[in-house]
Every structure is written in structure tokens, then in C-alpha cells.
Write a protein that holds these residues in place. Structure first.
Motif, mmCIF file in Angstrom:
data_model
loop_
_atom_site.group_PDB
_atom_site.id
_atom_site.type_symbol
_atom_site.label_atom_id
_atom_site.label_comp_id
_atom_site.label_asym_id
_atom_site.label_seq_id
_atom_site.Cartn_x
_atom_site.Cartn_y
_atom_site.Cartn_z
ATOM 1 N N LEU A 69 -10.412 5.003 -4.182
ATOM 2 C CA LEU A 69 -9.888 4.232 -3.065
ATOM 3 C C LEU A 69 -11.025 3.927 -2.107
ATOM 4 O O LEU A 69 -11.843 4.804 -1.807
ATOM 5 N N GLU A 70 -11.057 2.687 -1.624
ATOM 6 C CA GLU A 70 -12.052 2.332 -0.623
ATOM 7 C C GLU A 70 -11.453 1.309 0.335
ATOM 8 O O GLU A 70 -10.638 0.470 -0.070
ATOM 9 N N PRO A 71 -11.835 1.406 1.614
ATOM 10 C CA PRO A 71 -11.361 0.406 2.562
ATOM 11 C C PRO A 71 -11.790 -0.981 2.089
ATOM 12 O O PRO A 71 -12.909 -1.164 1.597
ATOM 13 N N HIS A 72 -10.887 -1.932 2.218
ATOM 14 C CA HIS A 72 -11.186 -3.295 1.794
ATOM 15 C C HIS A 72 -10.410 -4.242 2.696
ATOM 16 O O HIS A 72 -9.176 -4.199 2.730
ATOM 17 N N ARG A 73 -11.157 -5.067 3.420
ATOM 18 C CA ARG A 73 -10.545 -5.954 4.412
ATOM 19 C C ARG A 73 -9.668 -5.122 5.328
ATOM 20 O O ARG A 73 -10.114 -4.163 5.909
ATOM 21 N N SER A 74 -8.389 -5.450 5.440
ATOM 22 C CA SER A 74 -7.526 -4.657 6.329
ATOM 23 C C SER A 74 -6.656 -3.679 5.539
ATOM 24 O O SER A 74 -5.633 -3.214 6.036
ATOM 25 N N GLY A 75 -7.077 -3.354 4.319
ATOM 26 C CA GLY A 75 -6.293 -2.452 3.491
ATOM 27 C C GLY A 75 -7.151 -1.569 2.619
ATOM 28 O O GLY A 75 -8.185 -1.065 3.056
ATOM 29 N N THR A 76 -6.729 -1.415 1.369
ATOM 30 C CA THR A 76 -7.395 -0.505 0.438
ATOM 31 C C THR A 76 -7.574 -1.171 -0.916
ATOM 32 O O THR A 76 -6.656 -1.799 -1.447
ATOM 33 N N ARG A 77 -8.759 -1.023 -1.477
ATOM 34 C CA ARG A 77 -8.994 -1.395 -2.878
ATOM 35 C C ARG A 77 -8.818 -0.118 -3.697
ATOM 36 O O ARG A 77 -9.484 0.885 -3.482
ATOM 37 N N PHE A 78 -7.870 -0.181 -4.636
ATOM 38 C CA PHE A 78 -7.552 0.953 -5.493
ATOM 39 C C PHE A 78 -8.037 0.641 -6.899
ATOM 40 O O PHE A 78 -7.671 -0.388 -7.471
ATOM 41 N N THR A 79 -8.860 1.508 -7.451
ATOM 42 C CA THR A 79 -9.366 1.334 -8.810
ATOM 43 C C THR A 79 -8.856 2.476 -9.670
ATOM 44 O O THR A 79 -9.037 3.649 -9.333
ATOM 45 N N PHE A 80 -8.203 2.112 -10.763
ATOM 46 C CA PHE A 80 -7.678 3.071 -11.724
ATOM 47 C C PHE A 80 -8.523 2.968 -12.981
ATOM 48 O O PHE A 80 -8.659 1.888 -13.554
ATOM 49 N N ASP A 81 -9.098 4.077 -13.406
ATOM 50 C CA ASP A 81 -9.860 4.130 -14.653
ATOM 51 C C ASP A 81 -9.314 5.255 -15.521
ATOM 52 O O ASP A 81 -9.103 6.371 -15.034
ATOM 53 N N HIS A 82 -9.064 4.953 -16.772
ATOM 54 C CA HIS A 82 -8.667 5.969 -17.752
ATOM 55 C C HIS A 82 -9.617 5.779 -18.924
ATOM 56 O O HIS A 82 -9.562 4.766 -19.617
ATOM 57 N N THR A 83 -10.503 6.750 -19.119
ATOM 58 C CA THR A 83 -11.585 6.618 -20.088
ATOM 59 C C THR A 83 -11.533 7.716 -21.149
ATOM 60 O O THR A 83 -10.845 8.714 -20.989
ATOM 61 N N GLY A 84 -12.286 7.491 -22.222
ATOM 62 C CA GLY A 84 -12.446 8.503 -23.246
ATOM 63 C C GLY A 84 -11.635 8.289 -24.502
ATOM 64 O O GLY A 84 -11.594 9.155 -25.369
ATOM 65 N N PHE A 85 -10.983 7.140 -24.642
ATOM 66 C CA PHE A 85 -10.219 6.846 -25.847
ATOM 67 C C PHE A 85 -11.191 6.501 -26.968
ATOM 68 O O PHE A 85 -12.068 5.658 -26.788
#
Length: 160
Positions: A96-112
Motif C-alpha cells: 500500500l502506498e499513498p497515491h493522489r488523495s487515496g491509496t495504490r494497492f498492489t497485490f502480488d502472488h508469486t512462486g507458481f
């Protein structure tokens, strides 16, 4: 190696998004648009072992065993992910990181890995995209400024 990478921007502050994705009472409300997993035994303490429990389906018990690997509140949650029946251990990260007036949420699922991993990443990727596009925004919109679900919210905990 296959992976799931989803980025969504939400018009809510990082602390509110963090609460929605880490509060065991709120998580099932947004995962209900997918398989409906609820975390059992989850805390944001590294080393914590917990389970996601969803409705069983043919060929799947509905249980995934996880361990919290890293936490930097309110910007990072990383945990392992493995089917209760065994198989490869993969890794999930919420950034999660502040982005403009909200939040940028990045979902990563790795290792397949392998052909099975490729298929699993495709299936889970579709489900996760739905949860993060429909489920999580609905929960965020129904949280008050303190991060509590509004009493008039149509959302209610889903019992499995």
C-alpha cells in the motif's frame, strides 16, 4: 514461473485500506466476491501461522495454510500460501502506498511453477481481480472514518 500482479487505486487513506485487508472480521466481507475465505488465527505479527478457510469444492478442502513473513504497517503485508493438502509454497504480498488523495494497492502472488502453477495462477488471478475490483471497494465504502463498518451497511459477515 507464473505470478499474479494486480494494482488498484482506492479513494481511501492507506490506514483505512490496511484495516480492511488485515482485520479478520472485515476480510471475509471482500473475499466473499471470490471463494469467501476467512482468516483463522491471523495477526499481523511475523511468524504467525494462520489458515484461510473457504467453502470446500470438489478436489479442494477449502483450506489454505499461511505464515506471516513480513509486516510494515500500513504499507506491506507478506505471507506464505500453501494448500492444506500440500503442494508448492507460494507467497502473497499486499503493498500500500499513498497515491493522489487515496491509496495504490498492489497485490502480488508469486512462486507458481510448471503447467499446474500456470493454471492455478490464471484461476486465482481471475478470482483476486474480482475481489479487488468489486469486493474490497464495497467494504471500503462502508467503513466509517475510524475503520468500523457502518451500522446501516448492507454488508454482513459471511458464515462458511
Amino acid at each position: 514461473m507464473s505470478a499474479i500482479h494486480i494494482v488498484r487505486d482506492y479513494p481511501h487513506p492507506p490506514q483505512k485500506v490496511w484495516r480492511a485487508v488485515t482485520d479478520p472480521e472485515l476480510v471475509p466481507l471482500w473475499t466473499a466476491t471470490g471463494a469467501g475465505g476467512r482468516p483463522e488465527g491471523f495477526t499481523t505479527i511475523p511468524g504467525t501461522t494462520f489458515k484461510f478457510v473457504a467453502k470446500p469444492k470438489p478436489g479442494w478442502s477449502g483450506v489454505v495454510v499461511c505464515q506471516v513473513l513480513e509486516v510494515r504497517e500500513p504499507s506491506l503485508l507478506r505471507y506464505s500460501w500453501q494448500d492444506e493438502g500440500g503442494g508448492e509454497v507460494t507467497e502473497v504480498a499486499y503493498s500500500l502506498e499513498p497515491h493522489r488523495s487515496g491509496t495504490r494497492f498492489t497485490f502480488d502472488h508469486t512462486g507458481f511453477t510448471g503447467a499446474g502453477g500456470f493454471c492455478m495462477a490464471k484461476i486465482l488471478g481471475t478470482v483476486r481481480a474480482k475481489m479487488l475490483t468489486r469486493g474490497l471497494p464495497a467494504v471500503l465504502n462502508d467503513l466509517d472514518d475510524q475503520g468500523a463498518l457502518r451500522p446501516e451497511s448492507p454488508l454482513s459477515p459471511k458464515r462458511l
